[in-house]
Design a protein around this motif. Structure first.
Motif, mmCIF file in Angstrom:
data_model
loop_
_atom_site.group_PDB
_atom_site.id
_atom_site.type_symbol
_atom_site.label_atom_id
_atom_site.label_comp_id
_atom_site.label_asym_id
_atom_site.label_seq_id
_atom_site.Cartn_x
_atom_site.Cartn_y
_atom_site.Cartn_z
ATOM 1 N N ASN A 67 0.832 -1.211 0.000
ATOM 2 C CA ASN A 67 0.000 0.000 0.000
ATOM 3 C C ASN A 67 0.865 1.258 0.000
ATOM 4 O O ASN A 67 0.531 2.263 -0.624
ATOM 5 C CB ASN A 67 -0.924 0.012 1.217
ATOM 6 C CG ASN A 67 -2.131 -0.896 1.025
ATOM 7 O OD1 ASN A 67 -2.423 -1.323 -0.093
ATOM 8 N ND2 ASN A 67 -2.814 -1.212 2.104
ATOM 9 N N GLU A 68 1.987 1.205 0.727
ATOM 10 C CA GLU A 68 2.885 2.365 0.793
ATOM 11 C C GLU A 68 3.474 2.665 -0.583
ATOM 12 O O GLU A 68 3.579 3.821 -0.997
ATOM 13 C CB GLU A 68 4.010 2.099 1.811
ATOM 14 C CG GLU A 68 5.067 3.187 1.900
ATOM 15 C CD GLU A 68 4.537 4.527 2.400
ATOM 16 O OE1 GLU A 68 5.251 5.530 2.225
ATOM 17 O OE2 GLU A 68 3.408 4.578 2.948
ATOM 18 N N GLU A 69 3.847 1.628 -1.318
ATOM 19 C CA GLU A 69 4.397 1.825 -2.663
ATOM 20 C C GLU A 69 3.333 2.372 -3.610
ATOM 21 O O GLU A 69 3.602 3.261 -4.420
ATOM 22 C CB GLU A 69 4.972 0.504 -3.184
ATOM 23 C CG GLU A 69 6.270 0.113 -2.494
ATOM 24 C CD GLU A 69 6.644 -1.345 -2.672
ATOM 25 O OE1 GLU A 69 7.817 -1.665 -2.424
ATOM 26 O OE2 GLU A 69 5.767 -2.172 -3.040
ATOM 27 N N VAL A 70 2.110 1.847 -3.493
ATOM 28 C CA VAL A 70 1.005 2.340 -4.318
ATOM 29 C C VAL A 70 0.753 3.821 -4.014
ATOM 30 O O VAL A 70 0.557 4.644 -4.914
ATOM 31 C CB VAL A 70 -0.280 1.509 -4.074
ATOM 32 C CG1 VAL A 70 -1.472 2.144 -4.769
ATOM 33 C CG2 VAL A 70 -0.085 0.085 -4.571
ATOM 34 N N ARG A 71 0.799 4.175 -2.727
ATOM 35 C CA ARG A 71 0.593 5.569 -2.321
ATOM 36 C C ARG A 71 1.672 6.474 -2.907
ATOM 37 O O ARG A 71 1.385 7.525 -3.469
ATOM 38 C CB ARG A 71 0.607 5.673 -0.787
ATOM 39 C CG ARG A 71 0.450 7.091 -0.262
ATOM 40 C CD ARG A 71 0.482 7.133 1.252
ATOM 41 N NE ARG A 71 1.818 7.163 1.801
ATOM 42 C CZ ARG A 71 2.564 8.266 1.919
ATOM 43 N NH1 ARG A 71 2.110 9.421 1.492
ATOM 44 N NH2 ARG A 71 3.763 8.206 2.461
ATOM 45 N N TYR A 93 -6.925 5.515 1.403
ATOM 46 C CA TYR A 93 -7.190 6.348 2.573
ATOM 47 C C TYR A 93 -5.971 6.316 3.477
ATOM 48 O O TYR A 93 -5.453 5.257 3.833
ATOM 49 C CB TYR A 93 -8.424 5.879 3.344
ATOM 50 C CG TYR A 93 -8.726 6.798 4.510
ATOM 51 C CD1 TYR A 93 -9.445 7.968 4.312
ATOM 52 C CD2 TYR A 93 -8.242 6.518 5.785
ATOM 53 C CE1 TYR A 93 -9.685 8.837 5.361
ATOM 54 C CE2 TYR A 93 -8.479 7.381 6.842
ATOM 55 C CZ TYR A 93 -9.199 8.535 6.624
ATOM 56 O OH TYR A 93 -9.421 9.408 7.664
ATOM 57 N N ILE A 94 -5.486 7.497 3.813
ATOM 58 C CA ILE A 94 -4.257 7.605 4.600
ATOM 59 C C ILE A 94 -4.580 8.229 5.953
ATOM 60 O O ILE A 94 -5.150 9.325 6.031
ATOM 61 C CB ILE A 94 -3.221 8.480 3.857
ATOM 62 C CG1 ILE A 94 -2.898 7.865 2.493
ATOM 63 C CG2 ILE A 94 -1.945 8.633 4.688
ATOM 64 C CD1 ILE A 94 -2.292 8.833 1.517
ATOM 65 N N ASN A 106 -7.455 19.088 5.643
ATOM 66 C CA ASN A 106 -8.819 18.629 5.406
ATOM 67 C C ASN A 106 -8.811 17.101 5.416
ATOM 68 O O ASN A 106 -8.501 16.458 4.418
ATOM 69 C CB ASN A 106 -9.342 19.153 4.063
ATOM 70 C CG ASN A 106 -10.827 18.863 3.876
ATOM 71 O OD1 ASN A 106 -11.336 17.833 4.304
ATOM 72 N ND2 ASN A 106 -11.524 19.785 3.232
ATOM 73 N N MET A 107 -9.123 16.507 6.577
ATOM 74 C CA MET A 107 -9.083 15.059 6.728
ATOM 75 C C MET A 107 -10.098 14.359 5.820
ATOM 76 O O MET A 107 -9.838 13.281 5.292
ATOM 77 C CB MET A 107 -9.359 14.672 8.190
ATOM 78 C CG MET A 107 -8.203 14.953 9.130
ATOM 79 S SD MET A 107 -6.790 13.887 8.757
ATOM 80 C CE MET A 107 -5.622 14.467 10.002
#
Length: 202
Positions: free
Chosen positions: A132-136, A144-145, A173-174
């Protein structure tokens, strides 16, 4: 981000269900496993052709349930020439295409044998999914982070036109997963809006 090799692929065992016979793979695609992002190596300059070829085969064979999305990651780079600010779009990882798919005998064979493809990134015939970190970090999918960040924090931009710039958070802005950041460029502070996936907290 400039070099693909800078993204460390995970060493752990792949979270892919054992490949099933083609006859089984089609009907029960949803129960086979979760669709993940995989990296496909291509001949340099053939990235967009590979994307189009895979999409055509998927459509012709009705395999949208196994191969969901094909992306050639690009990014906008701001270049200043003769005082003019120009935005150029460049491939982030020349020679690579990112595919969101469920790995089965059939889907693996389709992608692996597409003209222009030299193979999956992974161990032999076993592709390794991106984390997920690489995709982000690659910006290929909204994830969603849960970012612990406040007004006044210092951040570094990790992708997009303002990559490598540092800035100070002015507003968070969460709900929209965005923040307004004051970035110092050309001797003056400029407010820009960024997504959570574009920044790292310092």
């Amino acid at each position: 981000m400039a070099e693909f090799e800078s993204i460390e692929l995970p060493e752990q065992a792949v979270e892919v269900q054992p490949a099933k016979p083609i006859a089984e793979a089609r009907g029960g695609a949803r129960s086979i496993g979760e669709a993940r992002w995989y990296v496909v190596h291509t001949y340099s300059g053939h990235e967009n052709k590979v994307k189009v070829n895979i999409e055509k085969i998927v459509e012709n064979r009705g395999m949208q349930d196994l191969i969901l999305e094909i992306v050639v990651p690009t990014e906008d780079r701001v270049e200043i020439k003769n005082g003019q600010r120009k935005v150029k779009t460049k491939k982030m990882f020349p020679g690579y295409v990112i595919v969101k798919m469920i790995v089965t005998n059939e889907s693996w064979y389709l992608v692996r044998n597409t003209q222009g493809v030299t193979g999956f990134v992974g161990h032999g015939s076993e592709p390794i999914p991106l984390t997920n970190e690489e995709v982000r970090r690659m910006g290929i999918e909204k994830i969603y982070i849960d970012l612990d960040i406040d007004v006044g924090d210092t951040i570094k931009v990790i992708n997009g036109p303002f990559e490598s710039f540092m800035g100070v958070v002015e507003e968070v802005n969460m709900e929209k997963q965005t923040l307004r950041v004051k970035i110092s460029m050309f001797g003056r502070d400029t407010p820009v809006e960024l997504e959570f996936g574009q920044i790292d907290k310092i």
